[in-house]
Design an enzyme around this catalytic site. Structure first.
Site, PDB file in Angstrom:
ATOM      1  N   ASP A  93      -3.037 -14.401  -1.647  1.00 46.04           N
ATOM      2  CA  ASP A  93      -2.631 -14.672  -0.260  1.00 46.04           C
ATOM      3  C   ASP A  93      -3.845 -14.791   0.651  1.00 46.04           C
ATOM      4  OD1 ASP A  93       0.072 -14.538  -0.940  1.00 46.04           O
ATOM      5  OD2 ASP A  93       0.283 -12.420  -0.385  1.00 46.04           O
ATOM      6  N   GLU A 135     -10.874 -11.566   6.485  1.00 49.13           N
ATOM      7  CA  GLU A 135     -10.112 -11.938   5.286  1.00 49.13           C
ATOM      8  C   GLU A 135     -11.002 -12.485   4.178  1.00 49.13           C
ATOM      9  OE1 GLU A 135      -7.055 -14.479   7.323  1.00 49.13           O
ATOM     10  OE2 GLU A 135      -5.765 -12.833   6.695  1.00 49.13           O
ATOM     11  N   TYR A 180       0.842  -1.208   0.000  1.00 51.13           N
ATOM     12  CA  TYR A 180       0.000   0.000   0.000  1.00 51.13           C
ATOM     13  C   TYR A 180       0.870   1.248   0.000  1.00 51.13           C
ATOM     14  CZ  TYR A 180      -3.321  -3.586   1.309  1.00 51.13           C
ATOM     15  OH  TYR A 180      -4.054  -4.732   1.343  1.00 51.13           O
TER      16      TYR A 180
HETATM   17 FE   LIG Z   1      -4.666 -12.076   5.283  1.00 54.48          FE
END
Ligand SMILES: [Fe+2]
Ligand code: FES
Ligand SMILES: [Fe+2]
Lengths: 377, 112
Positions: free
Chosen positions: A239, A206, A123
């Site tokens: 990921d 997530e 980022y």
């Molecule tokens: Fe993660």
């Protein structure tokens, strides 16, 4: 019971539960109670990437051409993702390492957290490339109301678990009077419940919370805008797909009772809480979509479509941890996103984008190759 | 892990796709997949997901490698097997379309 960095006791680590057994002593992987975590480690290591490999000079020009409301969408998502990965880059370590009892799981947690630090660094790479003063963006993350609201929900379960484990490690079991909190009961069932809810909320973080942002990034890239960013997001999404499998395994192993019989009862008792964590997160993400599009939509995406996508992906994730799907939306309203989320050909150099997997059908691999044709490296 | 639907890994040999038209003697197993009112014929040559897609059926996916569980769909009855054990958890009563090889006629469903 206080934490020891090298437990001197002799015990059979194959008989330990995932959490709240003995502190791990020897980091050995020749025998594993749950080999899945060793496999996740290997997979994660095979994914290794560095954000600096992705050239973002075209994104800089693209960003300047975006309309103000599109810049708002882009930057807000970046801020939110920065928040999420700031949390994820440290919290599994801080919250879970003091209580983990299996070497392969301990190392998975560290490997997992480490990969989050790559996300955070990416980022910075993106922000540095598109704006002159990154500080303006980073500073807003701790003051912007829409972001801080979310910071509360993603960190509260972690923080509660950390606090309880701290008490447990210094005081042991019992009821303690904590200034500002009153009586706090530390018992094994309470600790295990706090752990189970934490794992669930991380799974939601997530598996659901990232996806509005992913959709917008790929929405821009569908218009051949911000393609360097999309490339990074693809790597992050790959990921994250692995991370969510990690927490799904933890939750399902706990619920099955095969790992720790006591945990099965706790998982059953927490079912409604977990449902609510999913539903609450989905509602927050729908609100987030409204905030993103408050000054205007982007081509192909608006808050309604994104809201439906949130409902859909939440259903998929709920089902994966054995919960009934909650929302009405049973179809993906933006099926094109899957071609972006798919993990093949995320290699940095387009000419290397060979399809290596026999699993890849003919339907999905055309898009990406051509999409990156005009992407200069 | 011992899950009903995750059977012992079968050794899938590298069989080249038939090039001539005289492939009748190639032991190509065809199975019927029932999905609601639709029926789709599939072979054991590749995972279910790609074959459903060619039949025009959208299936959610992400990794297409067995580690994200996005392609999890309900297996109402029938048999599937996995050439290698997927990293994703396979809920009992579900299959992972991206890596499941259909081994008998089966019936599947998306959401309850
Ligand atoms: Fe993660
Ligand atoms: S698409 Fe990821 S497990 Fe099938
Ligand atoms: Fe991350």
């Amino acid at each position: 019971m206080s934490y020891s960095t090298f437990n001197r006791k002799q015990f059979d680590s194959m008989k330990e539960p995932m959490f709240f057994g003995e502190n791990v002593n020897v980091a050995r992987y020749d025998q594993q109670k749950h080999p899945i975590f060793e496999k996740l480690i290997e997979k994660q290591l095979s994914f290794f990437w560095r954000p600096e490999e992705v050239d973002l000079s075209t994104d800089r020009k693209d960003f300047q051409k975006l309309a103000a409301h599109e810049q708002h969408i882009f930057l807000s998502n970046l801020k939110y993702q920065t928040l999420l990965d700031s949390v994820q880059g440290r919290s599994p370590n801080v919250a879970l390492l003091p209580i983990v009892s299996l070497p392969e799981l301990e190392t998975w947690i560290e490997t997992w957290s480490f990969s989050e630090t790559i996300h955070s660094r990416s980022y910075t790479h993106i922000i540095r490339n598109i704006v002159n003063d990154p500080t303006l963006i980073f500073d807003d993350i701790v003051t912007n109301k829409e972001i801080t609201k979310r910071a509360d929900s993603v960190s509260k379960y972690y923080d509660n678990l950390i606090e309880m484990v701290n008490l447990y490690n210094t005081m042991g079991l019992g009821t303690f009077n904590i200034p500002g909190k009153g009586e706090v009961e530390i018992s094994m069932p309470k600790l295990k419940k706090a752990l189970y809810l934490t794992i669930a909320s991380v799974n939601v973080l997530e598996a659901v919370r990232f996806y509005v942002s992913f959709a917008c990034s790929f929405g821009f890239a569908e218009r051949t805008l911000m393609e360097g960013n999309a490339k990074i997001i693809k790597l992050i999404a790959r990921d994250e797909a692995l991370h969510l499998t990690g927490t799904q395994h933890m939750m399902n192993l706990m619920a099955s009772g095969k790992d720790d019989p006591e945990m099965a009862a706790i998982a059953a008792e927490c079912q409604d809480d977990v449902r609510n964590i999913f539903i609450e997160a989905a509602e927050q993400e729908k609100d987030w979509a409204k905030y993103l599009f408050k000054d205007g939509s982007m081509i192909g995406l608006n808050d309604q479509i994104l809201g439906q996508y949130v409902e859909y992906i939440t259903n998929v994730r709920m089902q994966a941890v054995g919960l009934e799907a909650h929302f009405e939306t049973k179809h993906n309203p933006i099926p094109w996103i899957n071609a972006w989320l798919v993990s093949d050909n995320v290699q940095v150099a387009p000419q290397e984008a060979e399809i290596s997997s026999y699993l890849v059908g003919q339907t999905d691999n055309n898009l990406d190759d051509s999409d990156f044709d005009d992407f200069d490296l | 892990m011992t899950l009903t639907y995750k059977q012992d890994a079968v050794q899938i040999q590298e069989v080249c796709p038939p090039t001539e038209s005289s492939n009748a003697n190639l032991q190509e197993q065809v199975h019927r997949v029932t999905l609601g009112k639709q029926q789709i014929l599939v072979t054991e040559d590749e995972p279910l997901l790609a074959q459903l897609e060619r039949a025009g059926i959208h299936v959610e996916y992400q990794c297409r490698e067995g580690y994200c569980s996005s392609c999890s769909i309900k297996l109402i009855w029938g048999q599937v097997s996995y050439p290698f054990e997927p990293l994703a958890w396979v809920q009992s009563g579900y299959l992972l379309a991206c890596c499941a090889i259909v081994k008998s006629d089966i019936e599947i469903a998306f959401f309850d």
